[in-house]
Design an enzyme around this catalytic site. Structure first.
Site, PDB file in Angstrom:
ATOM      1  N   CYS A 152      40.518  41.530  49.081  1.00 27.34           N
ATOM      2  CA  CYS A 152      40.577  42.811  48.585  1.00 27.34           C
ATOM      3  C   CYS A 152      41.659  42.526  47.473  1.00 27.34           C
ATOM      4  CB  CYS A 152      40.855  43.816  49.509  1.00 27.34           C
ATOM      5  SG  CYS A 152      39.410  44.129  50.558  1.00 27.34           S
ATOM      6  N   HIS A 170      34.665  49.826  44.491  1.00 27.06           N
ATOM      7  CA  HIS A 170      35.749  48.579  44.989  1.00 27.06           C
ATOM      8  C   HIS A 170      34.869  47.598  44.968  1.00 27.06           C
ATOM      9  CE1 HIS A 170      38.307  46.392  47.120  1.00 27.06           C
ATOM     10  NE2 HIS A 170      38.183  46.571  48.113  1.00 27.06           N
ATOM     11  N   CYS A 212      45.327  47.072  51.003  1.00 24.75           N
ATOM     12  CA  CYS A 212      45.129  46.340  52.142  1.00 24.75           C
ATOM     13  C   CYS A 212      43.862  45.516  52.115  1.00 24.75           C
ATOM     14  CB  CYS A 212      44.500  47.618  53.136  1.00 24.75           C
ATOM     15  SG  CYS A 212      43.061  48.304  52.861  1.00 24.75           S
TER      16      CYS A 212
END
Length: 436
Positions: A90, A390, A420
């Site tokens: 991520c 996202h 995160c």
């Protein structure tokens, strides 16, 4: 050591998966790159390197294993310049920006183009080793002289094989959102985070509602227009972030079914599965000024950190990274004028805030006192991934771009970007105003 700056950046809209059928990661990422090349006519021959971020579109065609190189060639940059693509799940987009910053600081390059892209619409379903073996076993059985398959007409045989063969594929999006170490899907980790930190379903939905409200206000005010590259022939109203729910009601969020029995995580209080790309120019400060380019923000690789945490508690990764960053730079959370933390789930953001205010958790990280809870009036002021989406590799670069643009708009000095990371990590970086 040279000083690295963000000159400028653009992004595509972050759109719900499937919005633009046929757009690959390569074709999507090329859009903001080409717009930057138009905006800065001398840029094409000034770029020394391209650094990309991409995860799920690398394994198979059409975009191959090194998106950065593909983009460099498609944009007709000199074939002699190098290009590579990073992957830290991520945080890949942020990591690519920081990689560029380090290359500039070391004097390796004067100008680096960062391209972060993810087209989750293209995530594939594949047959792994186990499924392939089942195919092979059945094929061997069908070729046996004693096989009953030989007495069945070919058309009926094909139908039977389709219906009864035990060969369910592995869905890459499901595998990608499952931690390979603890075996938990990200939704279950989200539920565990909420349970650990005593966060209710109502608190999660309230946070999600606020994310949409802030993103809606920003979009209506035209703040995202400064970030988004609109292709020629497109209307700005059509080519925009389309996951934002204007006038999102709490009652609507409350009606959504939880992803897991007894859990609190829903599609409404989670980030959206989406497609998007970001392009950012990172350059040596002196070089940028010689080109008469603008300087949007400063970045210093020493003012960044990557930290690990328990994989099943990956949402706390930013707390560990921020603690590490603050310790080595003698910084405090209240010094940041703006904070952008990725809203993978509402639960992880709320858990991060509680952990940063927890004396016990911060002491475990070696801090003499708590970092302090997230200041909501300065955190994700234009909404976040719950409203915007996202697209995994692109999110970190978007946070950098969004934060830098908002800092410039507000004329403030200090920003913090953090995400995160699946697998149990967190990454954080400081963004500073150039002050001139």
């Amino acid at each position: 050591m040279a000083n690295a700056v963000i000159v400028d950046g653009l992004r595509t809209p972050f759109t719900k998966a499937g919005t633009f059928p046929g757009l690959t990661a390569g074709s999507l990422a090329l859009e903001p790159v080409m717009e930057l090349l138009i905006r800065y006519p001398d840029l094409r021959n000034k770029i020394d390197c391209v650094i990309g971020a991409n995860i799920g579109n690398q394994a198979l065609p059409p975009d191959g294993s090194n998106l950065a190189r593909l983009i460099a060639l498609q944009a007709e940059l000199p074939e002699t310049i190098p290009a590579w693509t990073v992957n830290i799940n991520c945080a890949s987009g942020l990591h690519a920006v920081l990689d560029a910053v380090k290359q500039i600081e070391l004097g390796q390059f004067k100008c680096v183009l960062v391209v972060a892209a993810e087209v989750m619409s293209d995530y594939t379903a594949v047959y792994g080793r186990e499924q392939r073996q089942k195919f092979a076993d059945l094929l061997a059985a069908s070729k046996s002289k004693k096989s009953l398959w030989k007495k069945i007409p070919a058309q009926l045989l094909a139908l039977l094989k389709t219906k009864i063969m035990p060969h369910d594929p592995q869905w890459m999006i499901k595998l990608g959102l499952t931690d390979p170490f603890c075996g938990l899907g990200m939704d279950k980790i989200s539920d565990q985070m909420a349970m650990d930190w005593k966060i209710s379903r109502t608190e999660l939905d309230l946070y999600a509602q606020e994310s949409h409200a802030r993103a809606s206000t920003a979009q209506v005010a035209g703040r995202f227009d400064e970030e988004i590259s609109v292709p020629e022939g497109w209307d700005k109203k059509d080519f925009r972030d389309n996951g934002i729910h204007h006038d999102q009601l709490l009652a609507q969020l409350a009606k959504l079914k939880t992803m897991n029995p007894g859990g609190v995580t829903t599609a409404g209080n989670s980030s959206q599965i989406s497609d998007g790309a970001v392009a950012i120019i990172v350059a040596d400060l002196k070089f940028a000024m010689e080109q008469d380019w603008p300087v949007l923000a400063l970045m210093d690789s020493k003012k960044s950190a990557v930290a690990g945490c328990t994989p099943s508690k990956m949402g706390l990764g930013p707390v560990n990274a921020i603690a590490k960053l603050c310790q080595k730079n003698s910084l405090e959370l209240n010094q940041f004028d703006l904070i952008e933390t990725n809203e993978a789930f509402a639960s992880v953001v709320l858990a991060q805030s509680k952990a940063m205010a927890s004396p016990e958790y911060c002491a475990m990280l070696g801090l003499a006192k708590p970092l302090g809870a997230l200041p909501w009036d300065r955190t994700n002021v234009n909404g976040g991934a719950i409203a915007l989406g996202h697209p995994i590799s692109a999110s970190g670069a978007r946070l950098v771009l969004t934060c830098a643009k908002e800092m410039d708009r507000r004329k403030v000095d200090f920003g913090l970007v953090t995400l995160c990371v699946g697998g149990g990590q967190g990454e954080a970086a400081v963004i500073e105003s150039p002050g001139f």
